[in-house]
Scaffold this motif. Sequence first.
Motif, PDB file in Angstrom:
ATOM      1  N   LYS A   1       1.580   6.761  -0.941  1.00 40.12           N
ATOM      2  CA  LYS A   1       2.672   6.877  -1.948  1.00 40.12           C
ATOM      3  C   LYS A   1       1.190   5.237  -2.906  1.00 40.12           C
ATOM      4  N   ILE A   2       0.469   4.854  -2.438  1.00 39.90           N
ATOM      5  CA  ILE A   2      -0.564   3.176  -2.544  1.00 39.90           C
ATOM      6  C   ILE A   2      -1.577   4.025  -3.261  1.00 39.90           C
ATOM      7  N   LYS A   3      -1.296   3.204  -4.334  1.00 38.01           N
ATOM      8  CA  LYS A   3      -2.217   3.628  -5.325  1.00 38.01           C
ATOM      9  C   LYS A   3      -3.524   1.756  -5.776  1.00 38.01           C
ATOM     10  N   THR A   4      -2.803   0.735  -5.183  1.00 35.01           N
ATOM     11  CA  THR A   4      -3.759  -0.192  -5.128  1.00 35.01           C
ATOM     12  C   THR A   4      -4.256  -0.740  -4.215  1.00 35.01           C
ATOM     13  N   LYS A   5      -5.231  -1.994  -4.172  1.00 35.96           N
ATOM     14  CA  LYS A   5      -5.172  -2.527  -3.317  1.00 35.96           C
ATOM     15  C   LYS A   5      -4.223  -3.727  -2.317  1.00 35.96           C
ATOM     16  N   GLN A   6      -3.574  -4.287  -3.358  1.00 39.40           N
ATOM     17  CA  GLN A   6      -1.997  -5.088  -2.752  1.00 39.40           C
ATOM     18  C   GLN A   6      -1.048  -3.962  -2.101  1.00 39.40           C
ATOM     19  N   GLU A   7      -1.244  -2.679  -1.847  1.00 33.42           N
ATOM     20  CA  GLU A   7      -0.096  -2.409  -1.913  1.00 33.42           C
ATOM     21  C   GLU A   7      -1.379  -1.961  -0.109  1.00 33.42           C
ATOM     22  N   VAL A   8      -2.310  -1.886  -0.146  1.00 36.58           N
ATOM     23  CA  VAL A   8      -3.333  -1.541   0.971  1.00 36.58           C
ATOM     24  C   VAL A   8      -2.820  -2.599   2.108  1.00 36.58           C
ATOM     25  N   VAL A   9      -2.987  -3.614   0.978  1.00 35.43           N
ATOM     26  CA  VAL A   9      -1.967  -4.642   2.152  1.00 35.43           C
ATOM     27  C   VAL A   9      -0.732  -4.743   2.848  1.00 35.43           C
TER      28      VAL A   9
END
Length: 427
Positions: A291-299
């Motif tokens: 469900k990850i969409k952004t770089k912040q969520e990846v980190v």
Amino acid sequence: MLGRILGFIKKPTSRDILINTIGNYLNVFFVAFFAFLLVRIMQPSDYGVLSVLLGVSYVLANILDFGTTASIYSYLPPMIEKRHKNTYIFLKTIFSYQTGFSLIVITLLFLFFPYLDRIFFKTGAPKWELYLTTFSVLFFIWQNYAINALNAGKQFLKANLYLNLSNITKTALIFVLIPLKLVNVGTIIFAFGIFGPLTFFLFLFFEKKHIFLSIIRAPVKKEEFRFGYTMTFFIASQFFNLASRMDLFLLSFFLSKSPEVGYYGLSQKIILTVMASIASITQVLSPNFSKIKTKQEVVKEFSHGFLYLLVPAFLFVALFFTPNWVFYIFFTEKFAQTAEITKALSLPFIIYTFLNLPFLFLLYTVKKPKVILFSNIIFFVVVTAGCYYTIPKYGVFGPPPIIALGLILILIVSLIFSIKEYKKITA
């Protein structure tokens, strides 16, 4: 500091990982208990036949997954979150195609199993036991499908509850069979391969009756199976599974009938037991990565995943520093070399523990199974060629550094591609 630790423990992901880990190890306990019980009831020759036939069932059920596990974890969580209208269509399509492909293989096995048993397995089991084994493969496939769907929907408690309740019913059935003197290869295959999965589905049906009916009514759409994604991961996983066994296969080839092969095989089982905790964690993390969409969520997910994976990494470190006398207590001094082999294998698998993070990102977030296929081919080539060279020289201590080298190489490859894909994601 204590407050942050308690807050971390109380997170839903931490709770799910704890539930899944306990459930997985309960299942491991039942497997060990069944072995403990059956070896005291059955003749060694009969238990050997049972081991081979159940082994065929488990291996085939794993192979006939056809990569659908990755597809379920990758696409189902966002569908559930958004209440997507295609959710039931997706579940029906995955189930239908996997069942259809599996039935082709199972039918061929049904026709040729007696011949294969005569020339290869050589169990001498009667045809009805071979056919019962073939039939049980389909039930294992359906059970795995249901467990994966529950896990992707973050229903970890129910998945583990129903699985271990089915283990209890299998135990009860065996205890009923004992005084009737009906414990034999055929009845145990029925208990494990048909009765157990059926009771699992019975518990699930009473809880999720409306979902069963919705899936039955849903149409099948070919595009929902996603052949390219599913089959690529399927091939990739087969390369990794084969590479993970090549060390033992080549040891058996070069050190035929040597007790060292047995020592190494036991060490592998110890490593696999610790690896069960990694699977418990990645099963919980997979829906989050999908469900990850952004770089912040990846980190955020990489940070959380790293913290959770520190636990199995610590277990491997602890295994390395475990005194030899602890191994002797469990396995006796007849398997003294198992202690040193296990310690040598524990260090490479620390690398494997953290390798799961870029693999989760590549498979579920950016959906690039081709990278995993490329990485696993590298691992297969390195392990096969390396063990072929080192085993004749160093025996059982040849594979560990080769496995470490292979895991380091695919970690580097997966990180390079992960960074490349990360840069493409919007801030």
